[in-house]
Scaffold this motif. Structure first.
Motif, PDB file in Angstrom:
ATOM      1  N   PRO A  36       0.789  -1.236   0.000  1.00  0.00           N
ATOM      2  CA  PRO A  36       0.000   0.000   0.000  1.00  0.00           C
ATOM      3  C   PRO A  36       0.821   1.287   0.000  1.00  0.00           C
ATOM      4  N   LYS A  37       0.199   2.302  -0.577  1.00  0.00           N
ATOM      5  CA  LYS A  37       0.731   3.661  -0.577  1.00  0.00           C
ATOM      6  C   LYS A  37      -0.312   4.587   0.044  1.00  0.00           C
ATOM      7  N   HIS A  38       0.148   5.765   0.453  1.00  0.00           N
ATOM      8  CA  HIS A  38      -0.790   6.800   0.861  1.00  0.00           C
ATOM      9  C   HIS A  38      -0.221   8.152   0.453  1.00  0.00           C
ATOM     10  N   MET A  39      -1.031   9.177   0.530  1.00  0.00           N
ATOM     11  CA  MET A  39      -0.610  10.505   0.106  1.00  0.00           C
ATOM     12  C   MET A  39      -0.530  11.433   1.312  1.00  0.00           C
ATOM     13  N   VAL A  40       0.468  12.319   1.292  1.00  0.00           N
ATOM     14  CA  VAL A  40       0.621  13.286   2.373  1.00  0.00           C
ATOM     15  C   VAL A  40       0.955  14.651   1.780  1.00  0.00           C
ATOM     16  N   VAL A  41       0.709  15.681   2.585  1.00  0.00           N
ATOM     17  CA  VAL A  41       1.175  17.032   2.278  1.00  0.00           C
ATOM     18  C   VAL A  41       2.063  17.457   3.437  1.00  0.00           C
ATOM     19  N   HIS A  42       3.358  17.580   3.176  1.00  0.00           N
ATOM     20  CA  HIS A  42       4.279  18.063   4.206  1.00  0.00           C
ATOM     21  C   HIS A  42       4.222  19.584   4.227  1.00  0.00           C
ATOM     22  N   GLN A  43       3.997  20.141   5.395  1.00  0.00           N
ATOM     23  CA  GLN A  43       3.879  21.595   5.502  1.00  0.00           C
ATOM     24  C   GLN A  43       5.255  22.266   5.461  1.00  0.00           C
ATOM     25  N   GLY A 352      -1.294  23.356  -4.463  1.00  0.00           N
ATOM     26  CA  GLY A 352      -1.483  24.358  -3.417  1.00  0.00           C
ATOM     27  C   GLY A 352      -2.297  23.879  -2.237  1.00  0.00           C
ATOM     28  N   ILE A 353      -2.668  22.588  -2.222  1.00  0.00           N
ATOM     29  CA  ILE A 353      -3.493  22.064  -1.134  1.00  0.00           C
ATOM     30  C   ILE A 353      -2.706  21.990   0.172  1.00  0.00           C
ATOM     31  N   THR A 354      -3.458  21.955   1.267  1.00  0.00           N
ATOM     32  CA  THR A 354      -2.829  21.840   2.591  1.00  0.00           C
ATOM     33  C   THR A 354      -3.059  20.474   3.225  1.00  0.00           C
ATOM     34  N   ASP A 355      -3.968  19.671   2.642  1.00  0.00           N
ATOM     35  CA  ASP A 355      -4.258  18.361   3.221  1.00  0.00           C
ATOM     36  C   ASP A 355      -4.968  17.510   2.169  1.00  0.00           C
ATOM     37  N   VAL A 356      -5.069  16.216   2.440  1.00  0.00           N
ATOM     38  CA  VAL A 356      -5.825  15.291   1.585  1.00  0.00           C
ATOM     39  C   VAL A 356      -6.841  14.561   2.461  1.00  0.00           C
ATOM     40  N   PRO A 357      -7.899  13.988   1.874  1.00  0.00           N
ATOM     41  CA  PRO A 357      -8.900  13.281   2.679  1.00  0.00           C
ATOM     42  C   PRO A 357      -8.286  12.135   3.463  1.00  0.00           C
ATOM     43  N   ALA A 358      -8.863  11.846   4.613  1.00  0.00           N
ATOM     44  CA  ALA A 358      -8.321  10.818   5.503  1.00  0.00           C
ATOM     45  C   ALA A 358      -8.110   9.468   4.818  1.00  0.00           C
ATOM     46  N   PRO A 359      -9.030   8.975   3.971  1.00  0.00           N
ATOM     47  CA  PRO A 359      -8.794   7.669   3.342  1.00  0.00           C
ATOM     48  C   PRO A 359      -7.545   7.634   2.459  1.00  0.00           C
ATOM     49  N   LYS A 361      -4.825   9.127   3.184  1.00  0.00           N
ATOM     50  CA  LYS A 361      -3.682   9.110   4.094  1.00  0.00           C
ATOM     51  C   LYS A 361      -3.531   7.754   4.775  1.00  0.00           C
ATOM     52  N   ARG A 362      -4.480   6.861   4.525  1.00  0.00           N
ATOM     53  CA  ARG A 362      -4.434   5.516   5.112  1.00  0.00           C
ATOM     54  C   ARG A 362      -3.960   4.501   4.078  1.00  0.00           C
ATOM     55  N   GLY A 363      -3.495   3.364   4.584  1.00  0.00           N
ATOM     56  CA  GLY A 363      -3.090   2.282   3.702  1.00  0.00           C
ATOM     57  C   GLY A 363      -2.038   1.445   4.367  1.00  0.00           C
ATOM     58  N   LYS A 364      -2.388   0.234   4.755  1.00  0.00           N
ATOM     59  CA  LYS A 364      -1.425  -0.636   5.424  1.00  0.00           C
ATOM     60  C   LYS A 364      -1.809  -2.084   5.162  1.00  0.00           C
ATOM     61  N   LEU A 365      -1.022  -2.991   5.697  1.00  0.00           N
ATOM     62  CA  LEU A 365      -1.321  -4.410   5.649  1.00  0.00           C
ATOM     63  C   LEU A 365      -1.684  -4.888   7.048  1.00  0.00           C
ATOM     64  N   PRO A 366      -2.681  -5.803   7.183  1.00  0.00           N
ATOM     65  CA  PRO A 366      -3.537  -6.329   6.115  1.00  0.00           C
ATOM     66  C   PRO A 366      -4.462  -5.261   5.545  1.00  0.00           C
ATOM     67  N   ALA A 367      -5.182  -5.628   4.492  1.00  0.00           N
ATOM     68  CA  ALA A 367      -6.036  -4.666   3.791  1.00  0.00           C
ATOM     69  C   ALA A 367      -7.072  -4.054   4.726  1.00  0.00           C
ATOM     70  N   GLN A 368      -7.371  -2.793   4.468  1.00  0.00           N
ATOM     71  CA  GLN A 368      -8.389  -2.085   5.238  1.00  0.00           C
ATOM     72  C   GLN A 368      -9.265  -1.314   4.245  1.00  0.00           C
ATOM     73  N   LEU A 369     -10.562  -1.471   4.332  1.00  0.00           N
ATOM     74  CA  LEU A 369     -11.455  -0.884   3.342  1.00  0.00           C
ATOM     75  C   LEU A 369     -11.849   0.553   3.658  1.00  0.00           C
ATOM     76  N   ASN A 370     -11.157   1.189   4.620  1.00  0.00           N
ATOM     77  CA  ASN A 370     -11.305   2.635   4.798  1.00  0.00           C
ATOM     78  C   ASN A 370     -10.102   3.371   4.209  1.00  0.00           C
ATOM     79  N   SER A 371      -9.331   2.670   3.374  1.00  0.00           N
ATOM     80  CA  SER A 371      -8.146   3.206   2.721  1.00  0.00           C
ATOM     81  C   SER A 371      -8.415   3.360   1.232  1.00  0.00           C
ATOM     82  N   ALA A 372      -8.081   4.513   0.676  1.00  0.00           N
ATOM     83  CA  ALA A 372      -8.277   4.732  -0.762  1.00  0.00           C
ATOM     84  C   ALA A 372      -7.518   3.691  -1.582  1.00  0.00           C
ATOM     85  N   TYR A 373      -6.276   3.405  -1.187  1.00  0.00           N
ATOM     86  CA  TYR A 373      -5.494   2.406  -1.915  1.00  0.00           C
ATOM     87  C   TYR A 373      -6.268   1.102  -2.030  1.00  0.00           C
TER      88      TYR A 373
END
Length: 468
Positions: A36-43, A352-359, A361-373
């Motif tokens: 899994p991958k996730h997206m972040v915005v570093h300030q 120019g965004i400051t954040d991304v939706p919580a899903p 920013k999620r993504g790990k193993l095992p699979a989780q269905l609240n993750s966009a990935y």
């Protein structure tokens, strides 16, 4: 990190080669089918004073005041960050890396440095500290020249004026070439840059000692010229099966007349090409989603050559991105497709965004269905189970989301042009995030439709005779 090797496919497009004057760099990040991958915005200013790699143990003192930037790190940092791609607040885009290979002769004279600057750290120690693409090339080149690298890699850079492709060819030596404004390049796990003009500093950058290194060690097989690919790279049977066909298909897509005599296994395909029509962001995405469709080499086909070559889009793609530059300040676009590009949708995030939706920013193993990935991967796996029946349903969602993306971007551009600078980040964040959530929900809806249809595919099914 071994799971990162032998992976990725890249594309770079100059501003006069694009349909709308934008500059694009894009790449598939390929490693494992479920990684899994996730997206972040570093300030701005979020990074510390010192970077220590969990991968190679490479250490580096960082400049102060790191820029805000987007990135797509791994689900775990146990083996390194692998932030991979992003756009910073100064409108500089970077994608790292395109894995490649150097030949044994070169590596005998300048071996790779295992504890040097490798892929997993490149975005983190370069992108937050540069204000132009050229600065990015120079910073990365200076760091590799000083500390070495343990890998042979290609790295993509762009800003609002130009695109560059950087290649490290051994432990310390590197070159970079500017992509001509009227041209494009596609790269697939080989050193790609060819002739270097050391007198043309507008279009080439390089390690200051590379000519002396090559001459002193008798590394150049040509009587004249300096072909970086020939001197530092490889051209063996594995390249012919694994890498060259992906370059070939890009040329067939965008330059079919010029490339009509090319063969998938040609060992000397050109790096720089001119497209025969101007390219859109969807053309870049289509290339990264390509699996040789329309050719005998499509793995979804049934002919004898269906699995002969490694396709561009495949199950091991973790994420795919196109970084679209030369738009309004702060409104350059980080297009991100989670999972397999051919079965996902590119979501536009403004830089120019400051954040991304919580899903996201999620993504790990095992699979989780609240993750966009995992939501995108879930749909992909279900489609694979009955490809003939389900692919049209997926394609309907993809087409609708493409049109919706263009509509949203057009509306956003019109509003942003009239907004004060301090009001733009909140609006860009709102627009990006709303679209990202809508796209994720479209895939959730698709999943429910697929599950409903799949219930009738059970091997326990039985067609009852109505006359009984």
């Amino acid at each position: 990190m071994t799971n990162k090797l032998s992976a990725c496919t890249s594309i770079l497009i100059g501003k006069n080669a694009s349909i709308d004057g934008t500059i694009m760099i894009g790449r598939n990040e390929d490693a494992k089918a479920a990684w899994p991958k996730h997206m972040v915005v570093h300030q701005h200013g979020a990074l510390g004073k010192r970077f220590i790699s969990k991968d190679s143990k490479f250490e580096l003192e960082l400049p102060t005041n790191s820029a805000r930037y987007t990135a797509t790190p791994e689900w775990t940092d146990k083996e390194g960050l692998f932030e991979e791609d992003g756009i910073n607040e100064y409108d500089v885009a970077m994608s790292a890396t395109e894995s490649a290979y150097a030949n044994p002769l070169v590596l005998g004279y300048d071996p790779l440095v295992p504890d040097g600057l490798n892929e997993e750290a490149m975005i983190t120690v370069v992108l937050p500290f540069v204000k132009t693409a050229r600065e990015g090339v120079q910073r990365l080149g200076d760091l590799i020249a000083k500390y070495g690298t343990g890998e042979t890699n290609g790295v993509l850079f762009a800003d609002n004026d130009e695109a560059w492709y950087f290649e490290s060819g051994s432990g310390h030596y590197w070159v970079a070439q500017r992509i001509p404004d009227d041209s494009y390049a596609v790269v697939a796990n080989q050193l790609a840059i060819q002739e270097i003009d050391f007198n043309d500093l507008d279009n080439f950058m390089f390690h200051p000692g590379i000519q002396d290194f090559v001459a002193a060690n008798h590394l150049n097989p040509a009587k004249e010229g300096f072909n970086f690919r020939q001197i530092f790279g490889t051209a063996d049977r594995s390249d012919a099966i694994y890498s060259e066909p992906r370059v070939w298909v890009g040329h067939q897509m965008f330059s079919p007349n010029a490339a009509k005599d090319e063969h998938p296994e040609d060992t000397d395909l050109p790096f720089i090409m001119k497209p025969e029509k101007k390219l859109s962001v969807f053309d870049a995405q289509q290339y990264l989603a390509n699996h040789f469709e329309g050719t005998p080499y499509d793995p979804l086909g049934k002919g004898p050559d269906a699995h002969k070559y490694r396709p561009i889009s495949l199950a091991k793609t973790q994420e795919s991105h196109v970084l679209q530059m030369n738009r309004q300040p702060g409104a350059n676009i980080h297009w991100l497709a989670m999972g397999v590009a051919a079965q996902s949708t590119y979501v536009p995030f403004f830089n120019g965004i400051t954040d991304v939706p919580a899903p996201y920013k999620r993504g790990k193993l095992p699979a989780q269905l609240n993750s966009a990935y995992w939501i995108f991967k879930h749909a992909s796996v279900l489609v694979d189970s009955h490809l003939h029946d389900f692919l049209p349903l997926l394609e309907d969602v993809q087409k609708e989301r493409k049109s919706a993306a263009i509509k949203m971007i057009q509306e956003t551009d019109a509003v942003v042009a009239k907004l004060a600078a301090d009001k733009r980040p909140a609006y860009l964040t709102q627009q990006s995030n709303n679209f990202a959530v809508d796209t994720m929900n479209a895939y959730k809806k698709l999943v429910l439709e697929l599950i409903t249809k799949m219930t009738d595919y059970s091997p326990l099914n039985f067609n009852t005779d109505e006359n009984l």
